[in-house]
Design an enzyme around this catalytic site. Structure first.
Site, mmCIF file in Angstrom:
data_model
loop_
_atom_site.group_PDB
_atom_site.id
_atom_site.type_symbol
_atom_site.label_atom_id
_atom_site.label_comp_id
_atom_site.label_asym_id
_atom_site.label_seq_id
_atom_site.Cartn_x
_atom_site.Cartn_y
_atom_site.Cartn_z
ATOM 1 N N GLY A 50 6.270 16.058 -8.988
ATOM 2 C CA GLY A 50 7.413 16.719 -8.361
ATOM 3 C C GLY A 50 7.676 16.204 -6.958
ATOM 4 O O GLY A 50 8.018 16.954 -6.050
ATOM 5 N N ILE A 94 13.852 4.806 -2.929
ATOM 6 C CA ILE A 94 14.615 5.901 -3.544
ATOM 7 C C ILE A 94 15.730 5.307 -4.398
ATOM 8 O O ILE A 94 16.042 5.809 -5.479
ATOM 9 C CB ILE A 94 15.143 6.873 -2.459
ATOM 10 N N SER A 137 1.609 19.652 -8.898
ATOM 11 C CA SER A 137 0.466 20.384 -8.392
ATOM 12 C C SER A 137 0.607 20.571 -6.887
ATOM 13 O O SER A 137 0.739 19.583 -6.151
ATOM 14 C CB SER A 137 -0.808 19.589 -8.696
ATOM 15 N N ALA A 174 10.817 11.340 -6.752
ATOM 16 C CA ALA A 174 11.125 10.718 -8.055
ATOM 17 C C ALA A 174 11.217 11.769 -9.157
ATOM 18 O O ALA A 174 12.154 11.754 -9.972
ATOM 19 C CB ALA A 174 10.059 9.688 -8.399
ATOM 20 N N LYS A 208 23.635 6.819 8.223
ATOM 21 C CA LYS A 208 23.013 5.513 8.489
ATOM 22 C C LYS A 208 24.019 4.403 8.218
ATOM 23 O O LYS A 208 24.558 4.308 7.117
ATOM 24 C CB LYS A 208 21.785 5.363 7.576
ATOM 25 N N ALA A 217 14.822 7.106 4.671
ATOM 26 C CA ALA A 217 16.015 6.272 4.878
ATOM 27 C C ALA A 217 16.482 5.739 3.531
ATOM 28 O O ALA A 217 15.667 5.441 2.658
ATOM 29 C CB ALA A 217 15.689 5.115 5.815
ATOM 30 N N VAL A 272 7.541 10.689 2.881
ATOM 31 C CA VAL A 272 8.063 10.016 4.069
ATOM 32 C C VAL A 272 9.270 9.122 3.741
ATOM 33 O O VAL A 272 9.701 8.361 4.590
ATOM 34 C CB VAL A 272 6.982 9.182 4.797
ATOM 35 N N THR A 300 14.400 0.773 0.024
ATOM 36 C CA THR A 300 14.847 0.546 -1.352
ATOM 37 C C THR A 300 14.186 1.463 -2.390
ATOM 38 O O THR A 300 14.626 1.489 -3.539
ATOM 39 C CB THR A 300 14.569 -0.907 -1.761
HETATM 40 C C1 FAD Z 1 4.989 4.676 4.126
HETATM 41 C C2 FAD Z 1 6.120 4.913 3.188
HETATM 42 C C3 FAD Z 1 7.421 4.974 3.680
HETATM 43 C C4 FAD Z 1 8.501 5.156 2.814
HETATM 44 N N1 FAD Z 1 9.772 5.164 3.297
HETATM 45 C C5 FAD Z 1 10.801 5.175 2.439
HETATM 46 C C6 FAD Z 1 12.130 5.108 2.886
HETATM 47 O O1 FAD Z 1 12.411 5.089 4.075
HETATM 48 N N2 FAD Z 1 13.117 5.084 1.972
HETATM 49 C C7 FAD Z 1 12.861 5.124 0.627
HETATM 50 O O2 FAD Z 1 13.791 5.037 -0.175
HETATM 51 N N3 FAD Z 1 11.605 5.259 0.186
HETATM 52 C C8 FAD Z 1 10.574 5.275 1.043
HETATM 53 N N4 FAD Z 1 9.307 5.392 0.576
HETATM 54 C C9 FAD Z 1 9.081 5.623 -0.824
HETATM 55 C C10 FAD Z 1 9.357 7.061 -1.145
HETATM 56 O O3 FAD Z 1 8.598 7.905 -0.316
HETATM 57 C C11 FAD Z 1 8.983 7.300 -2.595
HETATM 58 O O4 FAD Z 1 9.637 6.343 -3.387
HETATM 59 C C12 FAD Z 1 9.441 8.621 -3.031
HETATM 60 O O5 FAD Z 1 8.968 9.601 -2.173
HETATM 61 C C13 FAD Z 1 9.003 8.884 -4.426
HETATM 62 O O6 FAD Z 1 7.660 9.238 -4.473
HETATM 63 P P1 FAD Z 1 7.133 9.776 -5.854
HETATM 64 O O7 FAD Z 1 7.908 10.991 -6.200
HETATM 65 O O8 FAD Z 1 7.143 8.652 -6.804
HETATM 66 O O9 FAD Z 1 5.609 10.109 -5.596
HETATM 67 P P2 FAD Z 1 4.905 11.289 -4.769
HETATM 68 O O10 FAD Z 1 5.712 11.724 -3.621
HETATM 69 O O11 FAD Z 1 3.522 10.786 -4.494
HETATM 70 O O12 FAD Z 1 4.813 12.505 -5.784
HETATM 71 C C14 FAD Z 1 3.827 12.555 -6.786
HETATM 72 C C15 FAD Z 1 3.866 13.901 -7.485
HETATM 73 O O13 FAD Z 1 2.954 13.871 -8.590
HETATM 74 C C16 FAD Z 1 2.202 15.060 -8.597
HETATM 75 N N5 FAD Z 1 0.912 14.789 -9.226
HETATM 76 C C17 FAD Z 1 0.127 13.711 -9.066
HETATM 77 N N6 FAD Z 1 -0.993 13.832 -9.794
HETATM 78 C C18 FAD Z 1 -0.900 15.008 -10.443
HETATM 79 C C19 FAD Z 1 -1.751 15.708 -11.335
HETATM 80 N N7 FAD Z 1 -2.945 15.241 -11.696
HETATM 81 N N8 FAD Z 1 -1.337 16.893 -11.805
HETATM 82 C C20 FAD Z 1 -0.131 17.412 -11.439
HETATM 83 N N9 FAD Z 1 0.704 16.805 -10.604
HETATM 84 C C21 FAD Z 1 0.324 15.615 -10.099
HETATM 85 C C22 FAD Z 1 2.074 15.455 -7.131
HETATM 86 O O14 FAD Z 1 1.802 16.845 -6.992
HETATM 87 C C23 FAD Z 1 3.471 15.086 -6.631
HETATM 88 O O15 FAD Z 1 4.335 16.168 -6.890
HETATM 89 C C24 FAD Z 1 8.241 5.277 1.436
HETATM 90 C C25 FAD Z 1 6.923 5.264 0.959
HETATM 91 C C26 FAD Z 1 5.878 5.076 1.815
HETATM 92 C C27 FAD Z 1 4.477 5.049 1.272
#
Ligand code: FAD
Length: 511
Positions: A14, A358, A40, A17, A79, A51, A48, A356
């Site tokens: 959650g 998001i 979870s 993505a 932006k 942008a 983070v 890129t």
């Molecule tokens: C340093 C940094 C800077 C960034 N800056 C940008 C930016 O400026 N612009 C941009 O477009 N993108 C940026 N990104 C990327 C962006 O943050 C991610 O693409 C975006 O937040 C998507 O993350 P996610 O949802 O894939 O993963 P996460 O945010 O890691 O979410 C993972 C989810 O999975 C759940 N989960 C994991 N394991 C389990 C489990 N065992 N049981 C139940 N739930 C579980 C967690 O609870 C969480 O809800 C950045 C990333 C980083 C690392």
């Protein structure tokens, strides 16, 4: 009637993505498809990603989101582009603005005429290329407005004014964006399940995912699983072993220290990317704070040194403890395996230099919809998805590598490594073409337009040896006049724009 239609989708994760996927599914899939999202509270999101690039507007439009409402909720700002400081060399800076630079003439883009003027005129007599981009000029004046309706343009600016073609993206609080989309998705029937997944059940004999098992023993069955579990790739890697293409030899940064600070000035309408000795620092102005971070390579700099550099270079008082994130740049060898598609960080990560990630979530969702399977999970569809995903990722990768490669910095081992590294053949070809003739071609479906490549190559000091011979359809004097008129249009347009702070106050001030 297809009696193999999928009726039961499970999204794991959650973060941004997971909730973007859930929101899109709640809006665009049939209502009789059950969509559940497991997250979870114990496992935090990355949070983070602040942008974005202009394509996010299309995603928000597809969901019928009210843009001002979304910006109020996420404390967002506008932006116009990214300012790169110290990248070409220490003390230099340039903007990568969204949108156009000048107007094309005949069959040639504006920049060919500019290049000719620049190469044939006394030094300093032709304004920098940047000065012909309204986005770039307005950004440096802290001005902003959305693209204007031609009918509302004052007559003295003319219906062709660049005000009608402003391209913008947003900065926002990524955690709040996920929450905003959660409200949206839940209101449209997505069921949220709180808890930690501890196991994945694979079906015999084909190894498709049957279910995930929660810490409390509950089994959640599904027909189609979307892995949005972040870097760990709970399903795609840990259960299905998709494999990983490691690109860290081209994109060597592997750590980021994030540190939000108080705002000390009205928010800039652009992101800043400031290069340091072994990486770079972001500054992302939101309405209520500034997001900062230092992305660096642990091969070339210790975490303590990186933290010290960040603390020295933030503009306001920190409002939280610094947080370190570790990553390996690259992507899953396959983003879709059997009945599981990885979206977001579970599918790979290429560092946030051009904001890129998001967007890659958004484009993965669009690809998934266009190849949405039934319970046969036709391999040709899966292969096509993976092919398109790789194509997109490789082009974005090359654009990011360009920033590191096209440097003249030789002050640290990190920059010496980047400047002298071998780059992918397609990128080497693009650089050579620009160097020889100032020509740039965009690969089909490349995310970044010619003007993006142009701004980075030019901004980081790659100097073409020749200009385009077809610019001689204009006389020297006419070419200079063309430059003057284009520049005047940009300056008049920028002067007619409100400040970014005024525009936010009028349109989307957070409560
Ligand atoms: C340093 C940094 C800077 C960034 N800056 C940008 C930016 O400026 N612009 C941009 O477009 N993108 C940026 N990104 C990327 C962006 O943050 C991610 O693409 C975006 O937040 C998507 O993350 P996610 O949802 O894939 O993963 P996460 O945010 O890691 O979410 C993972 C989810 O999975 C759940 N989960 C994991 N394991 C389990 C489990 N065992 N049981 C139940 N739930 C579980 C967690 O609870 C969480 O809800 C950045 C990333 C980083 C690392």
């Amino acid at each position: 009637m297809n009696n193999k239609r999928i009726r039961n989708v499970v999204i794991v994760g959650g973060g941004t993505a997971g909730w973007m996927t859930a929101a899109a599914m709640s809006k665009l899939l049939d209502r009789d498809i059950k969509v559940r999202l497991i997250e979870s509270d114990e496992i935090s999101t990355v949070g983070v990603g602040e942008a974005t690039i202009p394509m996010i507007k299309l995603f928000n439009q597809a969901l019928d989101l009210d843009e001002n409402d979304f910006l109020k909720f996420t404390k967002g700002t506008f932006k116009l582009g990214i300012e790169f400081v110290n990248w070409g060399n220490i003390g230099e800076s340039y903007m990568h603005g969204f949108g156009e630079i000048g107007r094309h003439l005949g069959v040639l883009d504006f920049y060919h005429y500019w290049l000719r003027a620049h190469m044939t005129s006394p030094a300093g007599s032709v304004p920098d290329l940047q000065q012909f981009s309204l986005n770039n000029v307005a950004a440096k004046m802290d001005r902003f407005m959305r693209a204007a309706n031609p009918a509302t343009i004052p007559p003295e600016l003319g219906p062709n004014s660049p005000l009608t073609r402003i391209a913008n993206a947003f900065h926002f609080d990524a955690g709040l964006y996920a929450r905003y989309l959660r409200h949206y998705a839940e209101a449209r029937g997505v069921e949220r399940i709180e808890g930690k997944i501890v196991d994945t059940v694979l079906r015999e004999p084909d190894g498709f995912i049957d279910a995930v098992v929660m810490e409390n023993g509950t089994r959640i069955d599904g027909e189609f699983f979307i892995d949005c579990s972040g870097f760990r790739g709970l399903l795609i890697e840990q259960a299905l072993h998709a494999g990983f293409d490691d690109w860290s030899h081209w994109l060597p940064c592997d750590r980021a220290i994030a540190l939000p600070t108080e705002s000390v000035a009205p928010p800039r309408p652009y992101t800043q990317s400031i290069a340091h000795g072994a990486g770079w620092q972001w500054r992302i102005p939101l309405q209520h704070r500034v997001g900062n971070g230092h992305v660096f390579s642990s091969r070339f700099m210790s975490e303590d040194e990186a933290a010290a550099i960040l603390l020295k270079n933030v503009e306001g008082k920190p409002i939280a403890e610094p947080r370190t994130l570790r990553f390996t740049t690259g992507k899953r060898k396959k983003g879709w395996v059997k009945n599981c598609v990885a979206i977001g960080l579970a599918s790979g990560f290429m560092e946030p230099l051009e904001s890129t990630s998001i967007h890659m979530v958004q484009s993965a969702i669009a690809r998934l919809f266009s190849l949405f399977p039934d319970r046969d999970f036709v391999q040709a569809d899966i292969d096509e998805y993976n092919l398109l995903t790789d194509y997109e990722a490789e082009r974005i990768r090359d654009f990011l590598i360009l920033h590191y490669k096209a440097t003249r910095r030789d002050d640290t081992p990190f920059w010496n490594y980047c400047r002298t590294m071998e780059v992918p053949e397609a990128l080497a070809r693009k650089i050579a073409l620009f160097e020889s003739n100032g020509r740039i071609f965009r690969d089909t479906d490349d995310l970044f337009a010619v003007v993006s490549l142009l701004q980075v190559m030019q901004g980081q000091g790659i100097k073409p040896q020749r200009y385009h011979p077809m610019t001689h359809t204009l006389s020297e004097a006419d070419n200079r006049e063309f430059m003057r008129v284009q520049k005047a249009m940009v300056d008049q347009a920028a002067a007619a724009m409100p400040t970014h702070a005024e525009y936010i106050a009028r349109q989307c001030k957070a409560g």
